[in-house]
Design a protein around this motif. Structure first.
Motif, PDB file in Angstrom:
ATOM      1  N   THR A  79       0.858  -1.174   0.000  1.00 40.58           N
ATOM      2  CA  THR A  79       0.000   0.000   0.000  1.00 40.58           C
ATOM      3  C   THR A  79       0.895   1.224   0.000  1.00 40.58           C
ATOM      4  O   THR A  79       1.708   1.411   0.912  1.00 40.58           O
ATOM      5  N   ALA A  80       0.758   2.043  -1.024  1.00 42.40           N
ATOM      6  CA  ALA A  80       1.607   3.224  -1.162  1.00 42.40           C
ATOM      7  C   ALA A  80       1.205   4.296  -0.153  1.00 42.40           C
ATOM      8  O   ALA A  80       0.024   4.490   0.135  1.00 42.40           O
ATOM      9  N   VAL A  81       2.190   4.982   0.370  1.00 41.54           N
ATOM     10  CA  VAL A  81       1.966   6.125   1.242  1.00 41.54           C
ATOM     11  C   VAL A  81       1.999   7.375   0.365  1.00 41.54           C
ATOM     12  O   VAL A  81       2.968   7.580  -0.385  1.00 41.54           O
ATOM     13  N   ALA A  82       0.946   8.172   0.442  1.00 40.50           N
ATOM     14  CA  ALA A  82       0.914   9.429  -0.325  1.00 40.50           C
ATOM     15  C   ALA A  82       1.950  10.384   0.233  1.00 40.50           C
ATOM     16  O   ALA A  82       1.954  10.667   1.440  1.00 40.50           O
ATOM     17  N   GLU A  83       2.840  10.831  -0.607  1.00 46.06           N
ATOM     18  CA  GLU A  83       3.900  11.733  -0.166  1.00 46.06           C
ATOM     19  C   GLU A  83       3.781  13.051  -0.912  1.00 46.06           C
ATOM     20  O   GLU A  83       4.712  13.491  -1.583  1.00 46.06           O
ATOM     21  N   THR A  84       2.626  13.673  -0.764  1.00 44.41           N
ATOM     22  CA  THR A  84       2.380  14.955  -1.405  1.00 44.41           C
ATOM     23  C   THR A  84       2.311  16.056  -0.357  1.00 44.41           C
ATOM     24  O   THR A  84       1.978  15.822   0.788  1.00 44.41           O
ATOM     25  N   ASP A  85       2.615  17.234  -0.793  1.00 46.75           N
ATOM     26  CA  ASP A  85       2.545  18.415   0.061  1.00 46.75           C
ATOM     27  C   ASP A  85       1.878  19.507  -0.749  1.00 46.75           C
ATOM     28  O   ASP A  85       2.502  20.121  -1.606  1.00 46.75           O
ATOM     29  N   SER A  86       0.602  19.722  -0.504  1.00 44.42           N
ATOM     30  CA  SER A  86      -0.173  20.625  -1.357  1.00 44.42           C
ATOM     31  C   SER A  86      -0.156  22.075  -0.901  1.00 44.42           C
ATOM     32  O   SER A  86      -0.851  22.908  -1.458  1.00 44.42           O
ATOM     33  N   ASP A  87       0.633  22.415   0.117  1.00 48.50           N
ATOM     34  CA  ASP A  87       0.645  23.826   0.530  1.00 48.50           C
ATOM     35  C   ASP A  87       1.762  24.606  -0.118  1.00 48.50           C
ATOM     36  O   ASP A  87       2.620  24.155  -0.753  1.00 48.50           O
TER      37      ASP A  87
END
Length: 87
Positions: A79-87
């Motif tokens: 299961t992939a961990v979301a590594e996004t930073d939308s700020d």
């Protein structure tokens, strides 16, 4: 590539279930292949959770040990961990 014992580290556990971190340049599609963790069969238990850190991409996934015969280990697809930073 192949499993590298130097990348696998136990970070916790209780009652026969452990949490591991595994750092590798291998993609999750390689790591989740049957037999990848065979050399760690003596350490891994069914239901152990492994945090797989692909140092090449970089991505992080969670896999669990589905079976371990004592010589042959199979883990889940991951299961992939979301590594996004939308700020």
């Amino acid at each position: 590539m192949a499993y590298s014992a130097s990348g696998l580290h136990k970070i916790g556990g209780a009652s026969g279930v452990n949490l591991w971190i595994y750092q590798t340049a291998d993609a999750i599609a390689t790591v989740n292949s049957a037999n990848y963790f065979n050399d760690a069969a003596g350490m891994l238990n069914v239901r152990d959770l492994i945090i797989v850190m692909d140092t090449n991409t970089p991505t992080t996934s969670f896999v669990s040990v589905l079976s371990n015969t004592g010589t042959v280990v199979d883990v889940s697809d991951g299961t992939a961990v979301a590594e996004t930073d939308s700020d």
